[in-house]
Design an enzyme around this catalytic site. Structure first.
Site, short mmCIF file in Angstrom:
data_model
loop_
_atom_site.label_atom_id
_atom_site.label_comp_id
_atom_site.label_asym_id
_atom_site.label_seq_id
_atom_site.Cartn_x
_atom_site.Cartn_y
_atom_site.Cartn_z
NE ARG A 1 -3.51 -2.31 2.75
CZ ARG A 1 -3.18 -3.46 3.34
NH1 ARG A 1 -1.96 -3.62 3.86
NH2 ARG A 1 -4.05 -4.45 3.40
CE LYS B 1 -6.13 -1.06 4.91
NZ LYS B 1 -7.45 -1.33 4.30
CG HIS C 1 -5.17 0.74 -4.22
ND1 HIS C 1 -4.57 0.45 -3.00
CD2 HIS C 1 -6.20 -0.12 -4.34
CE1 HIS C 1 -5.23 -0.54 -2.42
NE2 HIS C 1 -6.21 -0.91 -3.22
NE ARG D 1 -3.03 -3.48 -1.71
CZ ARG D 1 -2.50 -4.26 -0.77
NH1 ARG D 1 -1.18 -4.34 -0.67
NH2 ARG D 1 -3.26 -4.95 0.06
CG HIS E 1 -5.91 -8.96 0.74
ND1 HIS E 1 -6.08 -9.34 -0.58
CD2 HIS E 1 -5.83 -7.60 0.74
CE1 HIS E 1 -6.08 -8.26 -1.34
NE2 HIS E 1 -5.93 -7.20 -0.57
CE1 TYR F 1 -6.08 -7.15 -7.55
CE2 TYR F 1 -6.12 -8.35 -5.48
CZ TYR F 1 -6.01 -7.17 -6.18
OH TYR F 1 -5.83 -5.99 -5.49
#
Length: 322
Positions: free
Chosen positions: A150, A174, A252, A255, A278, A287
């Protein structure tokens, strides 16, 4: 208890107990401040809000033309505020708990082709007012595409993570969750070149009595490192220089390109999930749909039988018998 105290206490709990990222806290703060302003215009406060009030606020957001995603995010912030208030004993109920969020159509993330990424990387190597900026720009882009980080993770990297010609980078994602991502040979080369430039500049600062930066990409700003906004502007400059439509290029989307290109070249979903950080593989599964859509488009546009009108195949008899 004032509404301002409700918001500040909620944000402090999110940061301390759940390790919410700074950007997440800022988003919560903006959303709840907007809700508070709407309530104040109706002489209401958080303590007396009903389900009808929350629904009225959502209607107001819809009338403002806010997207379903924005309205869903605001409802989520309100629900979490009242869940916190219930746990603290400030409310005996959660007035938002039974309210369904606005339906959102699933959109596939846009991505870039490998050729477009190559042009962006080449543009980064040539963009900058001096060799220092060009080495920094090259390092930023190579690391972003090699790792799928990110943008907030990229610009805030500590320099300690890059020492010793690493084959892997330790990334803090995160919620403070850490993960290891491998570096490609071009990324390691770009990182090595940038470290030499960076360390020379930091040595000059130290000789002048200035404190050294602990960040890989130091800046004079308040945060001490290159901002997300500045990098966003840089990548738009690379797009223009590389002949890629600027509207297609954001940090992004690099990414997304990282994940899609890995999948197209045989990587499995679990590995990509780990690399992207994730929490749920279901997030990564998008994806597979991106790849399916691209393959379908490839067939529809390039297969000879897909042409409109279809070419008459050798030996095929037409309707008039010719």
């Amino acid at each position: 208890m004032s509404e301002r105290h409700w918001i500040s206490a909620f944000l402090e709990a999110q940061a301390a107990e759940l390790g919410a990222a700074r950007n997440t806290l800022l988003a919560y703060g903006r959303d709840l401040t907007d809700f508070d302003a709407w309530l104040s215009n109706r002489s209401l406060g958080f303590a007396g809000v009903t389900k009808a009030d929350v629904e009225g606020y959502l209607v107001h957001c819809d009338a403002q033309g806010l997207s379903p995603a924005t309205r869903a995010r605001r409802l989520s912030a309100i629900k979490q505020l009242y869940r916190f208030a219930f746990e603290e004993g400030w409310r005996e109920d959660n007035p938002a708990v039974q309210i369904a969020g606005p339906g959102q159509g699933k959109r596939l993330p846009q991505t870039l082709s490998e050729a477009e990424v190559d042009r962006l990387l080449e543009a980064a190597r040539c963009s900058g007012r001096n060799p220092v900026e060009r080495d920094r720009n090259t390092c930023l882009m190579e690391l972003l595409y090699a790792t799928g980080m990110r943008v907030s993770e990229l610009v805030s990297l500590p320099v300690s993570a890059a020492r010793g010609d690493p084959r892997m980078l330790l990334i803090s994602g995160k919620g403070g969750k850490e993960r290891m991502v491998p570096l490609s040979a071009p990324a390691r080369e770009a990182l090595s070149a940038w470290l030499k430039r960076r360390d020379t500049a930091e040595a000059e600062k130290k000789s002048k009595g200035l404190p050294a930066s602990r960040h890989l990409f130091p800046s004079h700003g308040a945060q001490g490192y290159l901002t997300r906004h500045r990098f966003y502007l840089l990548i738009k400059e690379f797009a223009v220089a590389g002949g890629v439509a600027p509207s297609k290029v954001t940090p992004h989307k690099l990414r997304h390109a990282f994940a899609t290109h890995l999948l197209a070249n045989g990587a499995d979903l679990r590995s990509i999930q780990t690399l992207l950080g994730h929490a749920d593989v279901a997030t990564t599964e998008i994806y597979t749909h991106v790849l399916e859509a691209r393959l379908s488009d490839l067939v529809l546009n390039h297969h000879p039988l897909s042409e409109k009108p279809r070419r008459k195949l050798p030996g095929k008899i037409s309707s008039d018998g010719q």
